[in-house]
Each structure stands twice: as structure tokens, then as C-alpha cells.
Design a protein around this motif. Structure first.
Motif, PDB file in Angstrom:
ATOM      1  N   ASN A  29       0.805  -1.223   0.000  1.00  0.00           N
ATOM      2  CA  ASN A  29       0.000   0.000   0.000  1.00  0.00           C
ATOM      3  C   ASN A  29       0.838   1.273   0.000  1.00  0.00           C
ATOM      4  OD1 ASN A  29       0.410  -1.147   2.784  1.00  0.00           O
ATOM      5  ND2 ASN A  29      -0.191   0.936   3.336  1.00  0.00           N
ATOM      6  N   SER A  30       2.129   1.178   0.368  1.00  0.00           N
ATOM      7  CA  SER A  30       2.955   2.387   0.432  1.00  0.00           C
ATOM      8  C   SER A  30       4.434   2.017   0.334  1.00  0.00           C
ATOM      9  CB  SER A  30       2.699   3.154   1.738  1.00  0.00           C
ATOM     10  OG  SER A  30       3.103   2.379   2.863  1.00  0.00           O
ATOM     11  N   GLY A  31       5.276   3.060   0.260  1.00  0.00           N
ATOM     12  CA  GLY A  31       6.720   2.870   0.294  1.00  0.00           C
ATOM     13  C   GLY A  31       7.262   2.017  -0.824  1.00  0.00           C
ATOM     14  N   PHE A  32       8.313   1.270  -0.504  1.00  0.00           N
ATOM     15  CA  PHE A  32       8.945   0.426  -1.510  1.00  0.00           C
ATOM     16  C   PHE A  32       7.986  -0.635  -2.046  1.00  0.00           C
ATOM     17  CE2 PHE A  32      13.060   1.462   0.866  1.00  0.00           C
ATOM     18  CZ  PHE A  32      13.419   2.445  -0.031  1.00  0.00           C
ATOM     19  N   GLY A  33       7.118  -1.144  -1.185  1.00  0.00           N
ATOM     20  CA  GLY A  33       6.170  -2.160  -1.628  1.00  0.00           C
ATOM     21  C   GLY A  33       5.270  -1.647  -2.727  1.00  0.00           C
ATOM     22  N   ARG A  34       4.743  -0.447  -2.550  1.00  0.00           N
ATOM     23  CA  ARG A  34       3.882   0.156  -3.563  1.00  0.00           C
ATOM     24  C   ARG A  34       4.663   0.424  -4.853  1.00  0.00           C
ATOM     25  NH1 ARG A  34      -1.613   2.152  -4.504  1.00  0.00           N
ATOM     26  NH2 ARG A  34      -1.368   3.344  -6.420  1.00  0.00           N
ATOM     27  N   GLU A  35       5.867   0.950  -4.708  1.00  0.00           N
ATOM     28  CA  GLU A  35       6.684   1.258  -5.886  1.00  0.00           C
ATOM     29  C   GLU A  35       7.020  -0.010  -6.657  1.00  0.00           C
ATOM     30  OE1 GLU A  35       8.067   3.564  -8.604  1.00  0.00           O
ATOM     31  OE2 GLU A  35       7.575   4.591  -6.723  1.00  0.00           O
ATOM     32  N   LEU A  36       7.364  -1.064  -5.945  1.00  0.00           N
ATOM     33  CA  LEU A  36       7.656  -2.335  -6.604  1.00  0.00           C
ATOM     34  C   LEU A  36       6.436  -2.852  -7.356  1.00  0.00           C
ATOM     35  CD1 LEU A  36       9.712  -4.106  -3.803  1.00  0.00           C
ATOM     36  CD2 LEU A  36      10.535  -3.665  -6.124  1.00  0.00           C
ATOM     37  N   ALA A  37       5.289  -2.838  -6.698  1.00  0.00           N
ATOM     38  CA  ALA A  37       4.066  -3.345  -7.320  1.00  0.00           C
ATOM     39  C   ALA A  37       3.738  -2.564  -8.587  1.00  0.00           C
ATOM     40  CB  ALA A  37       2.907  -3.279  -6.333  1.00  0.00           C
ATOM     41  N   GLU A  38       3.827  -1.249  -8.539  1.00  0.00           N
ATOM     42  CA  GLU A  38       3.507  -0.427  -9.704  1.00  0.00           C
ATOM     43  C   GLU A  38       4.444  -0.727 -10.873  1.00  0.00           C
ATOM     44  OE1 GLU A  38       3.607   3.622  -8.434  1.00  0.00           O
ATOM     45  OE2 GLU A  38       1.636   3.541  -7.489  1.00  0.00           O
ATOM     46  N   GLN A  39       5.746  -0.813 -10.585  1.00  0.00           N
ATOM     47  CA  GLN A  39       6.695  -1.062 -11.671  1.00  0.00           C
ATOM     48  C   GLN A  39       6.527  -2.455 -12.262  1.00  0.00           C
ATOM     49  OE1 GLN A  39      10.797   0.052 -11.167  1.00  0.00           O
ATOM     50  NE2 GLN A  39      10.317   1.820  -9.887  1.00  0.00           N
ATOM     51  N   LEU A  40       6.320  -3.436 -11.408  1.00  0.00           N
ATOM     52  CA  LEU A  40       6.189  -4.809 -11.894  1.00  0.00           C
ATOM     53  C   LEU A  40       4.926  -4.986 -12.732  1.00  0.00           C
ATOM     54  CD1 LEU A  40       7.338  -6.615  -8.653  1.00  0.00           C
ATOM     55  CD2 LEU A  40       8.497  -6.731 -10.868  1.00  0.00           C
ATOM     56  N   LEU A  41       3.826  -4.457 -12.250  1.00  0.00           N
ATOM     57  CA  LEU A  41       2.577  -4.580 -12.994  1.00  0.00           C
ATOM     58  C   LEU A  41       2.671  -3.862 -14.340  1.00  0.00           C
ATOM     59  CD1 LEU A  41       0.137  -4.086  -9.995  1.00  0.00           C
ATOM     60  CD2 LEU A  41       0.362  -6.178 -11.369  1.00  0.00           C
ATOM     61  N   GLY A  84      18.526   6.205   3.237  1.00  0.00           N
ATOM     62  CA  GLY A  84      17.341   7.046   3.309  1.00  0.00           C
ATOM     63  C   GLY A  84      16.723   7.236   1.939  1.00  0.00           C
ATOM     64  N   ALA A  85      15.395   7.169   1.865  1.00  0.00           N
ATOM     65  CA  ALA A  85      14.697   7.352   0.598  1.00  0.00           C
ATOM     66  C   ALA A  85      13.430   8.157   0.829  1.00  0.00           C
ATOM     67  CB  ALA A  85      14.361   6.005  -0.035  1.00  0.00           C
ATOM     68  N   ARG A  86      12.979   8.831  -0.210  1.00  0.00           N
ATOM     69  CA  ARG A  86      11.830   9.736  -0.102  1.00  0.00           C
ATOM     70  C   ARG A  86      10.522   8.941  -0.212  1.00  0.00           C
ATOM     71  NH1 ARG A  86      15.675  12.388  -3.115  1.00  0.00           N
ATOM     72  NH2 ARG A  86      14.751  11.825  -5.128  1.00  0.00           N
ATOM     73  N   THR A  87      10.283   8.102   0.801  1.00  0.00           N
ATOM     74  CA  THR A  87       9.041   7.340   0.889  1.00  0.00           C
ATOM     75  C   THR A  87       8.210   7.900   2.038  1.00  0.00           C
ATOM     76  OG1 THR A  87       9.890   5.703   2.469  1.00  0.00           O
ATOM     77  CG2 THR A  87      10.314   5.288   0.132  1.00  0.00           C
ATOM     78  N   SER A  88       7.140   7.199   2.374  1.00  0.00           N
ATOM     79  CA  SER A  88       6.283   7.609   3.486  1.00  0.00           C
ATOM     80  C   SER A  88       6.847   7.175   4.841  1.00  0.00           C
ATOM     81  CB  SER A  88       4.884   7.002   3.319  1.00  0.00           C
ATOM     82  OG  SER A  88       4.961   5.581   3.316  1.00  0.00           O
ATOM     83  N   PHE A  89       8.075   6.618   4.840  1.00  0.00           N
ATOM     84  CA  PHE A  89       8.627   6.078   6.078  1.00  0.00           C
ATOM     85  C   PHE A  89       8.671   7.120   7.192  1.00  0.00           C
ATOM     86  CE2 PHE A  89      12.113   5.011   8.971  1.00  0.00           C
ATOM     87  CZ  PHE A  89      11.802   3.708   9.291  1.00  0.00           C
ATOM     88  N   ALA A  90       9.082   8.349   6.863  1.00  0.00           N
ATOM     89  CA  ALA A  90       9.192   9.390   7.878  1.00  0.00           C
ATOM     90  C   ALA A  90       7.835   9.954   8.284  1.00  0.00           C
ATOM     91  CB  ALA A  90      10.080  10.525   7.383  1.00  0.00           C
ATOM     92  N   GLY A  91       6.770   9.505   7.625  1.00  0.00           N
ATOM     93  CA  GLY A  91       5.438   9.972   7.967  1.00  0.00           C
ATOM     94  C   GLY A  91       4.629   8.880   8.633  1.00  0.00           C
ATOM     95  N   SER A  92       3.823   8.180   7.822  1.00  0.00           N
ATOM     96  CA  SER A  92       2.910   7.178   8.364  1.00  0.00           C
ATOM     97  C   SER A  92       3.621   5.948   8.907  1.00  0.00           C
ATOM     98  CB  SER A  92       1.914   6.751   7.274  1.00  0.00           C
ATOM     99  OG  SER A  92       2.588   6.198   6.161  1.00  0.00           O
ATOM    100  N   ASP A 115      16.041   7.745  -4.177  1.00  0.00           N
ATOM    101  CA  ASP A 115      14.870   7.849  -5.038  1.00  0.00           C
ATOM    102  C   ASP A 115      14.141   6.503  -4.996  1.00  0.00           C
ATOM    103  OD1 ASP A 115      13.099   7.693  -7.221  1.00  0.00           O
ATOM    104  OD2 ASP A 115      14.300   9.071  -8.411  1.00  0.00           O
ATOM    105  N   PRO A 116      12.918   6.446  -4.445  1.00  0.00           N
ATOM    106  CA  PRO A 116      12.218   5.162  -4.313  1.00  0.00           C
ATOM    107  C   PRO A 116      12.047   4.414  -5.630  1.00  0.00           C
ATOM    108  CG  PRO A 116      11.081   6.875  -3.077  1.00  0.00           C
ATOM    109  CD  PRO A 116      12.141   7.565  -3.881  1.00  0.00           C
ATOM    110  N   ALA A 117      11.818   5.149  -6.706  1.00  0.00           N
ATOM    111  CA  ALA A 117      11.645   4.489  -8.002  1.00  0.00           C
ATOM    112  C   ALA A 117      12.928   3.802  -8.443  1.00  0.00           C
ATOM    113  CB  ALA A 117      11.202   5.510  -9.050  1.00  0.00           C
ATOM    114  N   LYS A 118      14.062   4.453  -8.215  1.00  0.00           N
ATOM    115  CA  LYS A 118      15.341   3.858  -8.578  1.00  0.00           C
ATOM    116  C   LYS A 118      15.665   2.665  -7.684  1.00  0.00           C
ATOM    117  CE  LYS A 118      17.479   8.005 -10.582  1.00  0.00           C
ATOM    118  NZ  LYS A 118      18.594   8.985 -10.484  1.00  0.00           N
ATOM    119  N   VAL A 119      15.318   2.778  -6.395  1.00  0.00           N
ATOM    120  CA  VAL A 119      15.537   1.662  -5.476  1.00  0.00           C
ATOM    121  C   VAL A 119      14.734   0.447  -5.940  1.00  0.00           C
ATOM    122  CG1 VAL A 119      15.139   0.824  -3.127  1.00  0.00           C
ATOM    123  CG2 VAL A 119      16.114   3.101  -3.485  1.00  0.00           C
TER     124      VAL A 119
END
Length: 275
Positions: A12-24, A181-189, A221-225
Motif C-alpha cells: 500500500n505504500s513505500g517500496f512495496g507500492r513502488e515495486l508493485a507499480e513497476q512490476l505490474l 534514506g529514501a523519499r518514501t512515506s517512512f518518515a510519515g505514516s 529515489d524510491p523508483a530507482k531503489v
């Protein structure tokens, strides 16, 4: 390009969301887990049968196995298991409540262990696969104010390193991903702080209290990660650790050099206890 099927916790967020979007978007199939229904409806609507979703809180250890079993059954096999779900809990060790300690370790350590254990019978039966554990620079270097977060990540590091040797005979490979460190929602939610004790005001452990109030620049950069993680799944033999981010590389090498120097300096005295 090889078309694979992936299982990812916490999409739903962070690296998991980025991975899912790129893979799909690449045409690969994804089985993802979320704690809250409806949080990935946009992906489900867009990709249909290519995106399987299971509701899972990894602190429910029995439920972990049920969801993993269901994903393998629904998709007829999974090539890559990404263990991603987790969150940060920061503060001085003395400041945490007992419930906070249990919940953090159950989520970040026991949830990861149980996910891997649940996937292994399936991976062995199908003759191989890859387990990718999202760890952190916090699994390689320790800092005041993050003792409990380090406990989970360092535990995961030891478990996965030993597991890699255990499952290699079955064609199952393991990779620990070490992002900085990456610009994800980690520092927030995904970040929680302990209730501060005044005794720690002005000490090194108190620096983490500013995490939610001060914009700390991070290079990742989360997308690059995510792209590097996806590309790493094709590398054979699998790298045991995938270091991502100049900040992670700097902190990890400094910590490891310091640790090695401390150990090497005690070579003579260590031998004094030999029989």
C-alpha cells in the motif's frame, strides 16, 4: 524479459507500492498484502487478474501462513517473495512501553521470519525461487535513538544470512536489500516515536525526536531503489546483500571497519581463554 510472479508484503505504500507499480506496468504478476482493505483498489481496478491482494497484518503470525498459502494456490507458483512490511519506532530504549517493544519486534522481525518460513515449503516444492528481505542501513550500522529498530533489522540480517545457506541446496536464493534514506512515506505514516523522558533531553538519543518535525534531506529515489531490486532478482548467483544509496554504503563501511578494528585488536587477548 522474463515474466515472473511476485509476492510482496505491504504494497500500500513505500517500496512495496513502488515495486508493485513497476512490476505490474512491466506485465509481471503481483500478489500483494495490505493491512487495510481498499488501499490499493486503484491498482486492482487497473490490472485486474494480474494483481492478487490479500489482507494481512504480519503480527498475526498464524494468518501469515494462511495468506502465503492462498497466494501460491491462487497463482500456481511464485518466483520472488519480497518481505517488505514494517515500520520505524525510534527513541531511547528506556522510553518505550512494553507493548511498543513487542509490537515492533513482532512486526519487523517475527513477521519477516514467519513470511519466509511460510514460503519455503512452496519454493522447495517448485524447485527454487528468490526471497528478498527489505532490510536497511540500520541492519548494518547502529545509532542512538534507534535501538529497537536496530534490534529487528539486525535480527533479520542474521536470520536471512543463515537461511541463505540452509536453502541453497534446494535452489532457493536469499537477498537482503540495504537501502539508505529514501523519499518514501517512512518518515510519515511508517514512523513512530516513543514518549520522551526529560532525562534524555540533549543526549544523542534525543536527536530522533526531530524526525517528524524537521525535513531531513535524503538522497534515495524510491523508483530507482525499486528498479534496482527488480533487476537484482535476475542476477545469478543472487547477491546476499544489495546495498542501495551512497549514504548506506558510507555508513555501512564505516561501521564494519570500526567493528573489524575492534575485533582484530583483541586477537592476542582472545587466545588467552583457549585450553
Amino acid at each position: 524479459m522474463t515474466i515472473r510472479t511476485w509476492f510482496i508484503t505491504g504494497v500500500n505504500s513505500g517500496f512495496g507500492r513502488e515495486l508493485a507499480e513497476q512490476l505490474l506496468a512491466r506485465g509481471e504478476r503481483v500478489a500483494g498484502t495490505v493491512r487495510r482493505e481498499g488501499s490499493v483498489d486503484d491498482l486492482r481496478d487497473k490490472y485486474g487478474d494480474m494483481f492478487w491482494v490479500g489482507r494481512l497484518d504480519v503480527t498475526d503470525l498464524a494468518r501469515v501462513r494462511e495468506v502465503v498459502d492462498a497466494a501460491f494456490a491462487a497463482l500456481g507458483g511464485i518466483d520472488v517473495v519480497v518481505i517488505n512490511a514494517g515500520y520505524g519506532l525510534f527513541g531511547a530504549a528506556e522510553e518505550f512501553t512494553d507493548d511498543q517493544v513487542v509490537h515492533q519486534i513482532t512486526t519487523n522481525l517475527l513477521g519477516s521470519i514467519q513470511t519466509a518460513r511460510a514460503a519455503l515449503p512452496h519454493l522447495r516444492a517448485q524447485g527454487g525461487g528468490r526471497i528478498i528481505q527489505i532490510s536497511s542501513v540500520a541492519g548494518l550500522a547502529a545509532h542512538p535513538g534507534a535501538s529497537l529498530y536496530h534490534a529487528g533489522k539486525w535480527g533479520v540480517e542474521g536470520f536471512m544470512e543463515a537461511l541463505a545457506a540452509e536453502v541453497a541446496p534446494f535452489g532457493v536464493e536469499v537477498t537482503l536489500v540495504e537501502p539508505g534514506g529514501a523519499r518514501t512515506s517512512f518518515a510519515g505514516s511508517s514512523l513512530r516515536l516513543s514518549r520522551p523522558l526529560s532525562a534524555y533531553d540533549g543526549t544523542p538519543a534525543a536527536a530522533v525526536r526531530a524526525f517528524k518535525d524537521v525535513a531531513v534531506p535524503v538522497p534515495g529515489d524510491p523508483a530507482k531503489v525499486a528498479a534496482k531490486i527488480i533487476a537484482g532478482a535476475d542476477v545469478r548467483p543472487a547477491p546476499l546483500r544489495l546495498v542501495l544509496g551512497s549514504d548506506c554504503h558510507h555508513a555501512a563501511t564505516a561501521a564494519l571497519r570500526k567493528r573489524l578494528a575492534e575485533v582484530e585488536a583483541q586477537r592476542a587477548t582472545a587466545a588467552e581463554t583457549d585450553a
